[in-house]
Scaffold this motif. Structure first.
Motif, PDB file in Angstrom:
ATOM      1  N   LYS A   1     100.198 -37.414 -37.321  1.00  0.00           N
ATOM      2  CA  LYS A   1     101.708 -36.871 -37.886  1.00  0.00           C
ATOM      3  C   LYS A   1     102.897 -37.983 -37.683  1.00  0.00           C
TER       4      LYS A   1
ATOM      5  N   LYS B   1     103.349 -41.268 -38.182  1.00  0.00           N
ATOM      6  CA  LYS B   1     102.672 -42.319 -38.895  1.00  0.00           C
ATOM      7  C   LYS B   1     102.258 -43.611 -37.916  1.00  0.00           C
TER       8      LYS B   1
ATOM      9  N   LYS C   1      91.231 -30.023 -39.307  1.00  0.00           N
ATOM     10  CA  LYS C   1      91.863 -29.649 -40.466  1.00  0.00           C
ATOM     11  C   LYS C   1      93.170 -29.997 -40.600  1.00  0.00           C
ATOM     12  N   ASP C   2      93.952 -29.946 -39.387  1.00  0.00           N
ATOM     13  CA  ASP C   2      95.207 -30.328 -39.285  1.00  0.00           C
ATOM     14  C   ASP C   2      95.531 -31.546 -39.128  1.00  0.00           C
ATOM     15  N   LEU C   3      94.761 -32.546 -39.796  1.00  0.00           N
ATOM     16  CA  LEU C   3      94.867 -34.184 -39.187  1.00  0.00           C
ATOM     17  C   LEU C   3      96.164 -34.568 -39.535  1.00  0.00           C
ATOM     18  N   ASN C   4      97.140 -34.138 -40.443  1.00  0.00           N
ATOM     19  CA  ASN C   4      98.288 -34.768 -40.844  1.00  0.00           C
ATOM     20  C   ASN C   4      99.345 -34.263 -39.924  1.00  0.00           C
ATOM     21  N   SER C   5      99.395 -33.056 -39.510  1.00  0.00           N
ATOM     22  CA  SER C   5     100.389 -32.160 -39.189  1.00  0.00           C
ATOM     23  C   SER C   5     100.263 -32.146 -37.524  1.00  0.00           C
TER      24      SER C   5
ATOM     25  N   THR D   1     102.348 -44.318 -45.003  1.00  0.00           N
ATOM     26  CA  THR D   1     102.398 -42.838 -45.740  1.00  0.00           C
ATOM     27  C   THR D   1     101.341 -42.920 -46.521  1.00  0.00           C
TER      28      THR D   1
ATOM     29  N   GLN E   1      97.940 -40.929 -45.297  1.00  0.00           N
ATOM     30  CA  GLN E   1      98.368 -39.505 -45.242  1.00  0.00           C
ATOM     31  C   GLN E   1      97.643 -38.686 -46.399  1.00  0.00           C
ATOM     32  N   GLY E   2      98.260 -39.204 -47.557  1.00  0.00           N
ATOM     33  CA  GLY E   2      98.058 -38.582 -48.872  1.00  0.00           C
ATOM     34  C   GLY E   2      96.423 -38.509 -49.075  1.00  0.00           C
TER      35      GLY E   2
ATOM     36  N   ALA F   1      94.650 -36.352 -46.819  1.00  0.00           N
ATOM     37  CA  ALA F   1      94.837 -34.960 -47.229  1.00  0.00           C
ATOM     38  C   ALA F   1      94.282 -34.665 -48.448  1.00  0.00           C
TER      39      ALA F   1
END
Lengths: 445, 299
Positions: A204, A206, A261-265, A415, A418-419, A422
């Motif tokens: 989250k 970065k 599943k919530d790896l970026n948040s 940045t 993350q994309g 996801a």
């Protein structure tokens, strides 16, 4: 009435003028008797992390000792959290309003040197040869430009280690950490069937992916020459196969469902907590997490935790035992400080905070200082912390990308990854974007 | 105001001057400074290189910026539906005879507007959380476990998910605005309409909406301006992530300046944001005005 207020005004004015004179005289007197120097210090170490993080523990201990030994030096200290620090420091740097002493990550160094925000410290270091020569080889590099030292390193530990739960891997038939990528994927699949994530991952805020994953993984494939070539503008490209492959391997782990599943948040704290809760069989982090495992994990997790690094990649050019590491965060001094009493006090303070005594303490509480602590008491170290320390000493240190590459590239990568994780962009697209930022940097007037 | 009571124009100007000075200092001067900086390649120090309109050329090719712009537009659309539209419905309900405890409803719906965006973002982070979130817990309880998602990791509908908290926060403000506008409608007109048999939805459509049009226009313009320069919500809730999927223009300009040390380009982006927002407002004003002329209404 009018007259009285006029008199009052005159008196106030006179009083302020007189008191101003008084202040001036006091200051001169103070300088003569060698008392009261004020140093403003802004850094990302916090009281609340003492005992949790070896770096915070050692640096703040050094500062306390300095304060006790030099009561005539007043230190105006500001402690900020890592992310808050970055935001505030960058804003202050833009406004040319930096404090006397502050922290500079290696990736900002180019910019700060170009814009004359930081002071070269060679002269000062040469006055203190014992301290200067005590640093581990290479630790001053990321803070040095054209032979001038602009930063004093603090810690040099690896940013890539794998903390894994040996019991969980044992239950799927691996009594050691998998030694090849296919084996690792196999273990991931078997753990997934049990409802456990192979790795917990939290990007989250970065930067995590870059320092703990990408640097080491790219090196496994491309070897250190590629990194050097990028840094020198020697023709290497981010679109080269090796870099794309490293990113692809990460995205495959996410695609296969081996990560949470919530790896970026979620942030890295939550990532580690998932490991503590037994949701994941391992997590990738730096040496700073060792003490977190020791102090905060449930007993059965702590006792099952072992330390490893990424397996080698078939056909890779890098050393399969290396970890990204080395120093990359520095204490720098404001370029506005002139040689003299104040600068001497600052250097002494930095010696207290990062030098021999501080390094010894950092090593004893499970950290990996940039200054070589020599022999220290390992008996107090928990096996997990000791394993991390030994892995650090054994690892061939690969450059940490987010501390060596220019901030403009780091930001695009941080940045973009993350994309990719996801699933909204591909590793090729990320490589393309990063290359574009890199070319913009190279062509900058 | 009568001629006799009206102060001289220089007196008026003198009253306005302090506010005008402060406004120029905190708004106009920085904008002009940004305009100047946008023609330079500048990394934040003493070195500035004049590069003409290179920064603006780069903006035209910067797909992240245009993606952020589209996100702003998307947020605006969601905002017009979720904030202005819903607020209008709420206001109608509060005006009608069906609803009891009107004061309570008004207070409750306005309450989120008093919270700081950061707090709202944190609240909704907890709601959207994958493992402990209210939303997923609710879905599981309802037997819809298959819909459970790590909401803030979805790159597709992320802008919608980020717009919901924004609507939740602003709906109270817009409801109050609408109520003020609706209460100015002549009661007799409404009574006559009811006598003629226009009730409920038909009354709203044929009588209230045309009469409340000025309020609706003002609310829509406010909503467009708010969403075009939206920053703090996205910053606190998703940070523009995952990747750039929920990035908005202001956030991108901020990151360019303060995280990538490209102050010149960041300034150019800021100027582009001003220009684009002005354009959006101008277009929407024209659209709303023209429709008014077609109907022959004069306000």
């Amino acid at each position: 009435m009018k007259k009285r207020s006029f008199m009052l005004g005159v008196m106030v004015a006179a009083a302020s003028v007189l008191s101003a004179c008084g202040n001036g005289e006091n200051e001169e007197a103070a300088a003569e008797s060698g008392s009261t120097i004020t140093i403003s210090l802004m850094h990302r170490y916090q009281e609340s992390n003492i005992g949790k993080s070896p770096e915070d523990t050692a640096v703040l201990d050094g500062l306390q000792r300095f304060r006790a030994d030099y009561p005539n030096v007043e230190i105006i200290e500001e402690q900020l959290q890592n992310e808050d620090y970055s935001i505030k420091a960058q804003a202050l740097a833009a406004a040319d309003d930096m404090p006397d002493v502050f922290i500079v990550p290696g990736s900002w160094m180019d910019n700060f040197v170009t814009n004359e925000i930081v002071l070269p410290l060679n002269g000062e270091m040469d006055k203190r040869p014992e301290w200067r020569d005590g640093y581990r080889p290479g630790t001053l590099d990321a803070g040095t430009r054209e032979g001038q030292v602009y930063g004093i390193p603090i810690a040099a530990g690896p940013t890539h280690l794998i903390y894994y739960n040996a019991d969980m891997f044992g239950s799927v038939g691996y009594d050691q950490f998998p030694s090849t990528w296919p084996e690792l994927m196999d273990a991931g699949e078997k753990l997934k069937e049990k409802g456990i994530n192979l790795f917990s991952y939290g990007d989250k805020s970065k930067g995590y992916a870059m320092s703990s994953w990408i640097s080491a993984l790219t090196d496994r494939i491309n070897g250190p020459d590629w990194t050097e070539s990028i840094l020198n503008g020697g023709g290497a490209k981010f679109t080269d196969d090796g870099f794309v492959k490293g990113i692809s391997m990460m995205s495959e782990l996410a695609k296969a469902g081996y990560l949470n599943k919530d790896l970026n948040s979620v942030d890295t704290d939550t990532m580690v907590n998932y490991y503590f809760e037994g949701r994941s069989a391992a997590f990738v982090s730096g040496i700073w997490s060792a003490m977190n495992v020791v102090n905060n994990a449930p007993e059965e997790i702590t006792s099952a935790t072992r330390v490893a690094v990424f397996p080698g990649v078939e056909g890779g050019l890098g050393n399969p035992l290396s970890s990204s590491g080395g120093a990359g965060v520095y204490y720098s001094v404001n370029s506005g400080i002139e040689a003299g009493e104040k600068l001497d006090a600052i250097m002494t303070m930095l010696d207290y905070m990062t030098g021999a005594d501080s390094a010894k303490l950092m090593a004893e509480v499970g950290g990996f200082p940039a200054y070589d602590p020599g022999e220290f008491d390992k008996s107090k170290l928990h096996p997990v912390a000791q394993a991390a320390y030994e892995a650090s000493a054994a690892a061939d240190a690969t450059k940490i990308f987010d501390l060596w590459f220019d901030a403009s590239i780091v930001e695009v990568l941080n940045t973009g990854i993350q994309g990719v994780m996801a699933g909204s962009s591909t590793p090729e697209q990320l490589a393309e974007e990063t290359q574009q930022a890199y070319e913009t940097l190279l062509n900058k007037p | 105001m009568g001629k006799a009571l009206r102060p001289k124009s220089w007196v008026l100007l003198a009253y306005l001057l302090p506010g005008l000075l402060i406004y120029s200092f905190v708004v106009l001067v920085p904008i002009l400074a940004a305009l100047r900086d946008s023609f330079y390649s500048w990394t934040g120090g003493p070195k500035k290189t004049y590069i003409g309109i290179e920064n603006y050329k780069e903006i035209l090719q910067d797909h992240v910026f245009w993606h952020s712009f589209l996100n702003n537009v998307l947020m605006t659309v969601y905002g017009l539906i979720g904030q202005v539209g819903l607020a209008f419905v709420f206001a109608l309900l509060l005006m009608s005879k069906m609803v009891k405890l009107k004061g309570l409803h008004r207070t409750m719906s306005y309450f989120p507007s008093t919270l700081a965006p950061v707090i709202i973002a944190f609240l909704w982070m907890l709601i959207y959380n994958y493992n402990y979130g209210l939303l997923n817990a609710g879905l599981t309880k309802l037997g819809l476990g298959s819909f459970v998602q790590s909401w803030l990791d979805l790159t597709g509908p992320i802008v919608l998910l980020a717009s919901i908290p924004l609507s939740w926060q602003n709906i109270g403000f817009f409801t109050l605005l609408m109520l003020a506008g609706l209460s100015s409608i002549n009661k007799e007109v409404l009574e006559v309409a009811e006598l003629d048999g226009a009730t409920g939805i038909r009354k709203a459509w044929y009588i209230i909406i045309p009469l409340a049009k000025p309020t609706l226009v003002v609310a829509s313009l406010l909503c467009i301006a708010n969403n075009m320069r939206g920053f703090e919500h996205i910053y606190a809730l998703t940070g523009g992530g995952p990747g750039n999927s929920s990035s908005v223009m202001a956030l991108y300009a901020y990151e360019t300046s303060f995280l990538r040390f490209r102050y010149g380009y960041g300034s150019a982006l800021a100027i582009a944001i001003i220009a684009l927002t002005m354009l959006m407002i101008l277009l929407s004003t024209l659209a709303l005005q023209r429709r008014r002329h077609q109907k022959g209404d004069v306000y």
